[in-house]
Design a protein around this motif. Structure first.
Motif, PDB file in Angstrom:
ATOM      1  N   ARG A   4       0.840  -1.203   0.000  1.00 41.19           N
ATOM      2  CA  ARG A   4       0.000   0.000   0.000  1.00 41.19           C
ATOM      3  C   ARG A   4       0.868   1.244   0.000  1.00 41.19           C
ATOM      4  O   ARG A   4       0.634   2.183  -0.753  1.00 41.19           O
ATOM      5  CB  ARG A   4      -0.927  -0.005   1.207  1.00 41.19           C
ATOM      6  CG  ARG A   4      -1.799   1.226   1.293  1.00 41.19           C
ATOM      7  CD  ARG A   4      -2.666   1.212   2.565  1.00 41.19           C
ATOM      8  NE  ARG A   4      -3.415   2.420   2.681  1.00 41.19           N
ATOM      9  CZ  ARG A   4      -2.967   3.532   3.275  1.00 41.19           C
ATOM     10  NH1 ARG A   4      -1.778   3.568   3.796  1.00 41.19           N
ATOM     11  NH2 ARG A   4      -3.722   4.602   3.338  1.00 41.19           N
ATOM     12  N   GLU A   5       1.886   1.266   0.837  1.00 45.28           N
ATOM     13  CA  GLU A   5       2.789   2.422   0.910  1.00 45.28           C
ATOM     14  C   GLU A   5       3.540   2.622  -0.405  1.00 45.28           C
ATOM     15  O   GLU A   5       3.708   3.763  -0.852  1.00 45.28           O
ATOM     16  CB  GLU A   5       3.772   2.263   2.074  1.00 45.28           C
ATOM     17  CG  GLU A   5       3.110   2.258   3.441  1.00 45.28           C
ATOM     18  CD  GLU A   5       2.271   3.504   3.704  1.00 45.28           C
ATOM     19  OE1 GLU A   5       2.692   4.618   3.347  1.00 45.28           O
ATOM     20  OE2 GLU A   5       1.161   3.352   4.255  1.00 45.28           O
ATOM     21  N   LEU A   6       3.952   1.551  -1.037  1.00 42.28           N
ATOM     22  CA  LEU A   6       4.639   1.648  -2.326  1.00 42.28           C
ATOM     23  C   LEU A   6       3.705   2.200  -3.400  1.00 42.28           C
ATOM     24  O   LEU A   6       4.099   3.044  -4.204  1.00 42.28           O
ATOM     25  CB  LEU A   6       5.191   0.286  -2.746  1.00 42.28           C
ATOM     26  CG  LEU A   6       6.375  -0.235  -1.951  1.00 42.28           C
ATOM     27  CD1 LEU A   6       6.706  -1.670  -2.359  1.00 42.28           C
ATOM     28  CD2 LEU A   6       7.584   0.662  -2.124  1.00 42.28           C
ATOM     29  N   ASP A   9       3.197   5.917  -2.749  1.00 42.32           N
ATOM     30  CA  ASP A   9       4.391   6.667  -3.159  1.00 42.32           C
ATOM     31  C   ASP A   9       4.468   6.792  -4.674  1.00 42.32           C
ATOM     32  O   ASP A   9       4.809   7.851  -5.206  1.00 42.32           O
ATOM     33  CB  ASP A   9       5.668   6.003  -2.627  1.00 42.32           C
ATOM     34  CG  ASP A   9       5.851   6.173  -1.136  1.00 42.32           C
ATOM     35  OD1 ASP A   9       5.170   7.052  -0.539  1.00 42.32           O
ATOM     36  OD2 ASP A   9       6.677   5.434  -0.545  1.00 42.32           O
ATOM     37  N   LEU A  10       4.128   5.714  -5.353  1.00 42.95           N
ATOM     38  CA  LEU A  10       4.119   5.734  -6.811  1.00 42.95           C
ATOM     39  C   LEU A  10       3.072   6.711  -7.338  1.00 42.95           C
ATOM     40  O   LEU A  10       3.348   7.501  -8.246  1.00 42.95           O
ATOM     41  CB  LEU A  10       3.859   4.328  -7.355  1.00 42.95           C
ATOM     42  CG  LEU A  10       3.769   4.199  -8.874  1.00 42.95           C
ATOM     43  CD1 LEU A  10       5.087   4.565  -9.523  1.00 42.95           C
ATOM     44  CD2 LEU A  10       3.351   2.794  -9.251  1.00 42.95           C
ATOM     45  N   LEU A  11       1.870   6.671  -6.783  1.00 45.47           N
ATOM     46  CA  LEU A  11       0.813   7.614  -7.180  1.00 45.47           C
ATOM     47  C   LEU A  11       1.263   9.056  -7.006  1.00 45.47           C
ATOM     48  O   LEU A  11       1.083   9.887  -7.893  1.00 45.47           O
ATOM     49  CB  LEU A  11      -0.449   7.375  -6.355  1.00 45.47           C
ATOM     50  CG  LEU A  11      -1.327   6.211  -6.720  1.00 45.47           C
ATOM     51  CD1 LEU A  11      -2.422   6.030  -5.679  1.00 45.47           C
ATOM     52  CD2 LEU A  11      -1.929   6.405  -8.086  1.00 45.47           C
ATOM     53  N   GLN A  12       1.830   9.340  -5.859  1.00 49.31           N
ATOM     54  CA  GLN A  12       2.292  10.698  -5.585  1.00 49.31           C
ATOM     55  C   GLN A  12       3.356  11.116  -6.597  1.00 49.31           C
ATOM     56  O   GLN A  12       3.308  12.228  -7.127  1.00 49.31           O
ATOM     57  CB  GLN A  12       2.841  10.806  -4.166  1.00 49.31           C
ATOM     58  CG  GLN A  12       3.302  12.206  -3.816  1.00 49.31           C
ATOM     59  CD  GLN A  12       3.809  12.314  -2.387  1.00 49.31           C
ATOM     60  OE1 GLN A  12       3.774  11.364  -1.615  1.00 49.31           O
ATOM     61  NE2 GLN A  12       4.286  13.489  -2.032  1.00 49.31           N
ATOM     62  N   ARG A  52      -8.632   2.437   1.761  1.00 48.67           N
ATOM     63  CA  ARG A  52      -7.241   2.724   2.098  1.00 48.67           C
ATOM     64  C   ARG A  52      -6.462   3.188   0.874  1.00 48.67           C
ATOM     65  O   ARG A  52      -5.479   3.888   0.996  1.00 48.67           O
ATOM     66  CB  ARG A  52      -6.591   1.500   2.725  1.00 48.67           C
ATOM     67  CG  ARG A  52      -7.191   1.193   4.098  1.00 48.67           C
ATOM     68  CD  ARG A  52      -6.631  -0.041   4.724  1.00 48.67           C
ATOM     69  NE  ARG A  52      -5.185  -0.049   4.656  1.00 48.67           N
ATOM     70  CZ  ARG A  52      -4.452  -1.147   4.768  1.00 48.67           C
ATOM     71  NH1 ARG A  52      -5.035  -2.310   4.952  1.00 48.67           N
ATOM     72  NH2 ARG A  52      -3.152  -1.082   4.705  1.00 48.67           N
ATOM     73  N   ILE A  53      -6.894   2.787  -0.310  1.00 49.34           N
ATOM     74  CA  ILE A  53      -6.298   3.266  -1.555  1.00 49.34           C
ATOM     75  C   ILE A  53      -7.185   4.336  -2.185  1.00 49.34           C
ATOM     76  O   ILE A  53      -6.694   5.272  -2.790  1.00 49.34           O
ATOM     77  CB  ILE A  53      -6.078   2.100  -2.558  1.00 49.34           C
ATOM     78  CG1 ILE A  53      -5.020   1.140  -2.047  1.00 49.34           C
ATOM     79  CG2 ILE A  53      -5.721   2.606  -3.943  1.00 49.34           C
ATOM     80  CD1 ILE A  53      -3.607   1.691  -2.028  1.00 49.34           C
ATOM     81  N   GLU A  54      -8.492   4.207  -2.030  1.00 46.04           N
ATOM     82  CA  GLU A  54      -9.431   5.105  -2.681  1.00 46.04           C
ATOM     83  C   GLU A  54      -9.233   6.560  -2.244  1.00 46.04           C
ATOM     84  O   GLU A  54      -9.213   7.462  -3.079  1.00 46.04           O
ATOM     85  CB  GLU A  54     -10.868   4.674  -2.420  1.00 46.04           C
ATOM     86  CG  GLU A  54     -11.230   3.368  -3.080  1.00 46.04           C
ATOM     87  CD  GLU A  54     -12.566   2.825  -2.642  1.00 46.04           C
ATOM     88  OE1 GLU A  54     -13.144   3.336  -1.653  1.00 46.04           O
ATOM     89  OE2 GLU A  54     -13.046   1.875  -3.285  1.00 46.04           O
ATOM     90  N   ALA A  55      -9.113   6.805  -0.951  1.00 47.95           N
ATOM     91  CA  ALA A  55      -8.980   8.184  -0.454  1.00 47.95           C
ATOM     92  C   ALA A  55      -7.727   8.860  -1.010  1.00 47.95           C
ATOM     93  O   ALA A  55      -7.820   9.960  -1.571  1.00 47.95           O
ATOM     94  CB  ALA A  55      -8.994   8.211   1.071  1.00 47.95           C
ATOM     95  N   PRO A  56      -6.547   8.247  -0.896  1.00 46.88           N
ATOM     96  CA  PRO A  56      -5.370   8.911  -1.461  1.00 46.88           C
ATOM     97  C   PRO A  56      -5.437   9.039  -2.980  1.00 46.88           C
ATOM     98  O   PRO A  56      -4.992  10.048  -3.533  1.00 46.88           O
ATOM     99  CB  PRO A  56      -4.201   8.016  -1.052  1.00 46.88           C
ATOM    100  CG  PRO A  56      -4.705   7.066  -0.060  1.00 46.88           C
ATOM    101  CD  PRO A  56      -6.188   7.053  -0.139  1.00 46.88           C
TER     102      PRO A  56
END
Length: 188
Positions: A4-6, A9-12, A52-56
């Protein structure tokens, strides 16, 4: 948890690169469009199992859209039904903290509406508009308990009406110019 963190980070990073490309390097935007990056965002949303992925993802998409100035990039984002797919995704908006992110996304999209992009956000059958997900989904929150969300709904509606103003203006001019010869004639 680590994946999830990876992913986040990739999305950002992708959003930062696209934003930079919009301002400074058109070749980055060409790559963004050629590689169908928004389609990949939609795919990520479809395979996500919870917020957890949708919000970011909604947050990063909002930032990306708000910062886009290149008309071709905006047109690309709005075409192919990508934005409508994101809007119509079956989010769990009740009782969680996802609703503000969702409304922020809708507000960002509505802020880029103009006479050229508005038609990309409606679904038509023949000559009739059969749905307008941005508008109808925003209106679902018109009586939300949070004032910030109610304000976002008003902003979205006003942005849509502003986009419609251009269409109505051009349609009115068309009517006047195409029928002006008939208006000058006396009817028997």
């Amino acid at each position: 948890m680590r994946n999830r963190e990876l992913v986040l980070d990739l999305l950002q990073s992708v959003v930062e690169i696209i934003t930079y490309g919009d301002k400074h390097d058109p070749s980055i935007l060409e790559c963004f469009m050629d590689r169908q990056v928004v389609a990949e965002f939609v795919r990520m949303l479809d395979i996500s199992e919870n917020s957890r992925i949708e919000a970011p993802l909604l947050q990063y998409l909002s930032i990306m859209i708000q910062n886009m100035d290149n008309e071709h990039a905006i047109y690309y984002c709005f075409s192919n039904g990508y934005i409508n797919s994101i809007i119509l995704h079956p989010y769990e908006l009740d009782g969680g903290d996802l609703a503000p992110y969702y409304m922020s996304f809708l507000r960002a999209v509505s802020g880029k509406i103009n006479r050229d992009t508005l038609c990309l956000l409606v679904n038509v059958h023949g000559d009739a508009v059969v749905s307008f997900p941005l508008y109808t989904e925003a209106l679902r929150f018109a009586h939300h308990e949070e004032k910030m969300i109610q304000t976002a709904v008003r902003t979205i509606a006003l942005n849509i009406y502003n986009g419609l103003r251009f269409i109505c203006y051009h349609f009115t001019i068309y009517l006047i110019t195409s029928s002006s010869s008939r208006w000058g004639k006396k009817h028997d």
